[in-house]
Design an enzyme around this catalytic site. Structure first.
Site, PDB file in Angstrom:
ATOM      1  CG  ASP A   1     -14.537  74.908  44.349  1.00 22.82           C
ATOM      2  OD1 ASP A   1     -14.660  74.439  43.197  1.00 22.82           O
ATOM      3  OD2 ASP A   1     -15.394  74.723  45.248  1.00 22.82           O
ATOM      4  CD1 TRP A   2     -14.395  72.649  40.743  1.00 27.33           C
ATOM      5  CD2 TRP A   2     -13.298  73.128  38.846  1.00 27.33           C
ATOM      6  NE1 TRP A   2     -15.281  73.246  39.867  1.00 27.33           N
ATOM      7  CE2 TRP A   2     -14.631  73.542  38.700  1.00 27.33           C
ATOM      8  CE3 TRP A   2     -12.416  73.335  37.791  1.00 27.33           C
ATOM      9  CZ2 TRP A   2     -15.118  74.144  37.540  1.00 27.33           C
ATOM     10  CZ3 TRP A   2     -12.887  73.938  36.628  1.00 27.33           C
ATOM     11  CH2 TRP A   2     -14.220  74.328  36.518  1.00 27.33           C
TER      12      TRP A   2
ATOM     13  CD  GLU B   1     -23.859  75.002  44.099  1.00 27.21           C
ATOM     14  OE1 GLU B   1     -22.964  75.822  44.281  1.00 27.21           O
ATOM     15  OE2 GLU B   1     -23.784  73.820  44.469  1.00 27.21           O
TER      16      GLU B   1
ATOM     17  CD  GLU C   1     -22.929  70.624  42.205  1.00 23.18           C
ATOM     18  OE1 GLU C   1     -22.343  70.945  43.257  1.00 23.18           O
ATOM     19  OE2 GLU C   1     -23.125  71.396  41.270  1.00 23.18           O
TER      20      GLU C   1
HETATM   21  C1  BMA Z   1     -20.633  72.932  43.702  1.00 23.99           C
HETATM   22  C2  BMA Z   1     -20.390  73.162  42.252  1.00 23.99           C
HETATM   23  C3  BMA Z   1     -19.128  73.892  41.973  1.00 23.99           C
HETATM   24  C4  BMA Z   1     -18.053  73.580  42.952  1.00 23.99           C
HETATM   25  C5  BMA Z   1     -18.358  72.364  43.753  1.00 23.99           C
HETATM   26  C6  BMA Z   1     -17.342  72.066  44.794  1.00 23.99           C
HETATM   27  O1  BMA Z   1     -21.119  74.047  44.309  1.00 23.99           O
HETATM   28  O2  BMA Z   1     -21.509  73.714  41.654  1.00 23.99           O
HETATM   29  O3  BMA Z   1     -19.409  75.264  41.970  1.00 23.99           O
HETATM   30  O4  BMA Z   1     -16.859  73.458  42.290  1.00 23.99           O
HETATM   31  O5  BMA Z   1     -19.561  72.511  44.399  1.00 23.99           O
HETATM   32  O6  BMA Z   1     -17.244  73.092  45.740  1.00 23.99           O
END
Ligand code: BMA
Length: 941
Positions: free
Chosen positions: A202-203, A474, A569
């Protein structure tokens, strides 16, 4: 065991690994079939190109002018045909008769991406199927004196992934079947052991590359080869450390001689200083009927002879060399590694509810501050570029971070990366490379993964910076949350346990008994064992770590953030600098909120809508008839919104360091935001963009991760609490917290309130006061209860007994900024002088003096074409004058700086002064088209 006091001669040969080996890096020849390239009507073409090792097909073809710059425009899609092709890399090399005298010759590939057949002089000597492995092939039978031809034939990873998927499908589907359409990506990457993000994320774009991405070496072996040397370093007791050195040997079986044993002398020496070392040795008889043999040597090191390795902010990073020598009748082999002395424990101890989750290093509980690292380039061969890695890790250190999480969709990083992390005190949370998917568990897949674990744990475990191994990113969350329609099917749970528990956890704990292992992130840590690792919510706030994202609620609202044990995160997107975007756009039309470029570069489904929504909670988005100006203003607002939201969120985690709420949540001991870096010019969660520019977030990180902060918490009912959070290990007495209230219309505070005689306790978050905000504002001169929140802004500062600031000045925005009557600030800037060399490099520092006639918000400075950064940026001016330093990261002049520096303040974007002048953007586009785009000669034909 001996503790020597000697004068050591530093013999350079100690450092060499294989004395007379031949490095086969550099120029190779590539061959690709261009039939599938849409723009070629006829299909008869194999073309040759000059290839490079380490390298990859996308970067090679660009360098050969066969394709356009990969990161330009929509070239991720235009150049995709390459990923569907087979590619051959070959190289001629010479060896002489001396070289061939060795009993055996091995060819070592330190990284092959991914599916290749290796042949030497027309004979296949091996095959590869895992990008994360080192392959050692026996070349003895086919190597010859004089010229040799080495050929590496790659199959398309896209096609192999599809074949494996089709095969697996006959049994059951291992999802996700593909990435969301917004990614413009490739499918089935979970079936292959290749950088998962190379099929898009997604990035980031999809560049399903092939190539030899790490070194290639031809090694003559006489009787033994040292494959690796590892250490397990344990604190035995208060007085001693024990180092268990393991030497991983490979034997050669000679066809000519009937050799069954080899006698060798094995010695390991720890170099403490120029005159002091600790050593031990062993006489070993190696049985050559075994191919692999491990030898152990134990060193006992007096604790007072060595200094500890500490994370950034807690002390120095002392490192020591350890040399191992294996001597046989025919050869002397050396291997040198570097080690550090520190203990690390993951503390998961019962609290009133749940378990704690924090790292204790050398006995000290550490609040982990940092970010998540994605590969430094989407082209893996560029992910170890020294200037890039150094810049990213120095930026990490400078922002007071002490931990990076190497995220599981990228690569196990280079030696350079971990060496620098060791030197800068950046603790590494190391994921294994599994992310956001289900994975197969066929015998061949598990066997492949087992090799990968073995190789990478052995390769990396000597680095003191690595503090944790983690199984996946994840994947438990995906299973629990039914992200890919796995529902209640038992098979996926069984597969999950097979791969991450029965294989990964077991193997890693065997290979590295000293470090903690975590099955998944997010996860419930040690608690997971009680329910066999699947089936419970991995996002519990009472256990383990949490990932938290919310793109619907206002990021400035601190009440939304979880009271977790550890947030590994969290993040919000922003756009990179317009100067960075300018290196990718085709025309000025792309600088538009609704342009195809803007849509193409946003991979997060609804990402552009989320970003707009989040910004609009706090700001009016200006609209004019000048679309470039609007876009520049939007970028600026997106960065402000990201920076402030992340400040508030991070401070919320730091505030919860020492308290639990009524339901037992809290005692937060980690905040790793998503994400540090970028791989292309696109909106993302990063704080540093692909050109190395710090976004506003990175400047803010330097403040919100400072060792001591003063920070506020505004509840839904408008109660304001002030916290002081200290990571220092000492007490500070007689400190003063000062709250200044400013009416928007005046640069002089209405009133100031002092909280004196504060004792700041070590390694703790303390709530020092709470009150009703509106009433406080009224008391401090902000009009009546109705209007007070709209009329004022509050600054927080903290000083020690000598009156010096001990924390960054912080702010309370009582209401959304869009509701406030923002003053028009006329800011001017003078570049006063410069001095050499700069504080952070050999390049110049420049002193800038800014003046304002009014409160100026989010003052943002940018330099188009000089690499460097400012001492502060995105700041507020509550003083009429402010001095800022620009630290150049390259040679430059004051004239160039004058002509390329720009700044903007919040009031500018709503008033006459433009944020950006079109001419400089257009100029940059022009430069791109000639310099970056590299028009495809073949296509023109
Ligand atoms: C988390 C990360 C990435 C992703 C980010 C933004 O889930 O582990 O997989 O790029 O969020 O969505």
């Amino acid at each position: 065991m001996k503790l020597f006091i000697v004068t050591l001669l530093w013999i350079s040969s100690l450092i060499s690994v294989h004395c007379q080996s031949i490095i086969l890096n550099g120029s190779w020849r590539g061959t690709i079939n261009i039939c599938h390239k849409k723009s070629f009507p006829e299909c008869n073409n194999d073309i040759n190109f000059n290839a490079t090792v380490p390298g990859g097909v996308y970067t090679d073809l660009y360098r050969n002018n066969i394709i356009e710059n990969n990161l330009f425009g929509r070239n991720d899609v235009n150049n995709r045909w390459i990923g569907n092709q087979s590619v051959v890399y070959d190289k001629n090399f010479n060896v002489n008769s001396d070289f061939l005298k060795a009993r055996k010759i091995v060819l070592i590939f330190y990284g092959i991406d991914t599916f290749a057949n290796i042949s030497l002089n027309g004979h296949t000597i091996g095959q590869t199927s895992n990008m994360f492995l080192r392959y050692i092939f026996d070349a003895t039978d086919y190597i010859k004196e004089g010229q040799n031809l080495l050929q590496v034939t790659f199959r398309s990873a896209v096609k192999v992934a599809e074949d494996l998927y089709n095969e697996q499908k006959k049994n059951y589907i291992v999802p996700p079947v593909c990435v969301p359409t917004e990614y413009n990506g490739q499918c089935h990457v979970n079936h292959i052991r290749k950088m998962q993000a190379s099929f898009s994320w997604d990035w980031g774009p999809a560049f399903p590359s092939v190539g030899i991405w790490r070194d290639v070496e031809l090694v003559p072996v006489n009787d033994l080869l040292i494959n690796d040397v590892t250490t397990d370093i344990r604190r035995e007791d208060r007085r001693t450390w024990n180092i268990l050195v393991t030497i991983f040997l490979e034997t050669t079986q000679s066809k000519k001689e009937n050799l069954t044993t080899i006698s060798c002398h094995v010695a390991s020496i720890l170099h403490i200083s120029q005159s002091e070392l600790v050593s031990n040795s062993n006489e070993v008889v190696v049985d050559t009927s075994e191919k692999y043999i491990n030898i152990n040597i134990s060193l006992t090191v007096p604790a007072d002879a060595v200094k500890l390795w500490w994370p950034n902010g807690y002390g120095k990073q002392h490192l020591y060399h350890l040399t191992t020598t294996v001597t046989t009748a025919n050869s002397v082999l050396h291997k040198q590694i570097r080690v550090g002395f520190r203990t690390v424990e993951l503390m998961e101890v019962p609290l009133e509810k749940g378990l704690s989750f924090y790292f204790r290093v050398n006995g000290v509980p550490i609040f982990a501050k940092g970010s998540n690292f994605i590969p430094a380039s989407v082209f893996p061969e560029l992910s170890a570029k020294e200037d890039t890695i150094r810049h990213l890790l120095l930026s990490t250190k400078e922002a007071h971070m002490n931990m990076l999480r190497i995220w599981g969709g990228g690569v196990y990083e280079s030696k350079l990366f971990y060496d620098l992390a060791d030197e800068y005190g950046i603790m590494i949370w190391q994921d294994f490379m599994f992310a956001c998917a289900m994975y197969p568990t066929s015998d061949s897949f598990l066997k492949n993964v087992k090799h990968e674990i073995l190789h990478n744990v052995i390769r990396l475990k000597n680095h003191p910076s690595i503090v944790l191994w983690a199984g996946n990113n994840e994947n438990e969350a995906a299973l629990y949350g039914n992200w890919y329609g796995t529902g209640s099917a038992q098979i996926y749970r069984e597969d999950y346990v097979k791969l991450y528990v029965n294989l990964l956890k077991r193997e890693v704990e065997k290979l590295d008994p000293v470090r903690p292992f975590l099955v998944s992130s997010p996860g419930n840590g040690a608690y997971e064992e009680t329910y066999n690792y699947t089936g419970a919510n991995p996002y519990s706030n009472l256990y383990g770590d949490v990932h938290y994202y919310n793109y619907i609620r206002n990021g400035w609202d601190i009440t939304q953030y979880p009271r977790t044990r550890f947030c590994s995160e969290y993040g919000f997107q922003s756009w990179p600098s317009i100067y960075t975007i300018a290196t990718a756009v085709e025309t000025a039309k792309d600088f538009h909120m609704d342009s195809d470029f803007v849509k193409h570069r946003q991979h997060l489904p609804f990402g552009n809508q989320y970003m707009r929504l989040l910004i609009s909670y706090n700001f009016v988005i200006p609209q004019s008839n000048d679309s470039i100006r609007d876009f520049a203003n939007y970028i600026y607002l997106s960065q402000i919104n990201q920076a402030v939201s992340m400040r508030i969120q991070t401070e919320s985690y730091r505030q919860a360091k020492s308290e639990v709420n009524s339901i037992g949540e809290g005692m937060t001991m980690g905040a790793l935001y998503w994400q540090l870096n970028d791989v292309w010019q696109a909106p993302s969660w990063s704080s540093i963009d692909i050109e190395g520019r710090w976004k506003m977030l990175h400047y803010y990180a330097k403040d919100f991760f400072a060792p001591i902060i003063v920070t506020s918490h505004l509840s839904i009912s408008n109660d304001l609490s002030i916290y002081i959070v200290s990571d220092r290990l000492y007490t500070l007495t007689n400190c003063t917290m000062e709250m200044r209230v400013y009416n928007w219309s005046s640069i002089t505070p209405t009133l100031t309130k002092f909280f004196g005689d504060i004792t700041i306790e070590p390694n703790k978050a303390m709530r020092i006061t709470s009150f009703w905000l509106s009433e406080f504002l009224v008391q401090l001169g902000c009009g009546n209860l109705e209007t007070a929140k709209k009329s004022c802004i509050v600054t927080l500062s903290l000083t020690d007994k000598s009156g010096s600031l001990i924390a960054p000045v912080n702010y309370i925005y009582p209401d959304a900024i869009k509701n406030a009557d923002i003053p028009v600030a006329n800011v001017t800037m003078k570049i006063e002088n410069y001095f050499l060399p700069g504080k952070f490099s050999n390049y110049p520092d420049f002193k800038l003096m800014l003046s304002t006639d009014n409160i100026a918000l989010f003052v943002w400075l940018e330099v188009a074409n000089i690499r460097g950064r400012f001492s502060e940026n995105g700041f507020h001016m509550f003083e009429r004058k402010k001095e800022i330093i620009f630290h150049a990261h390259e040679e430059t002049t004051i004239e160039l700086l004058r002509s390329s520096i720009k700044f903007v303040t919040l009031s500018d974007i709503y008033n006459t002064r433009g944020n950006f002048d079109d001419a400089s953007v257009l100029e940059k586009i022009y430069i791109n088209q000639s310099k970056y785009r590299n028009v495809n000669k073949l296509q023109i034909r």
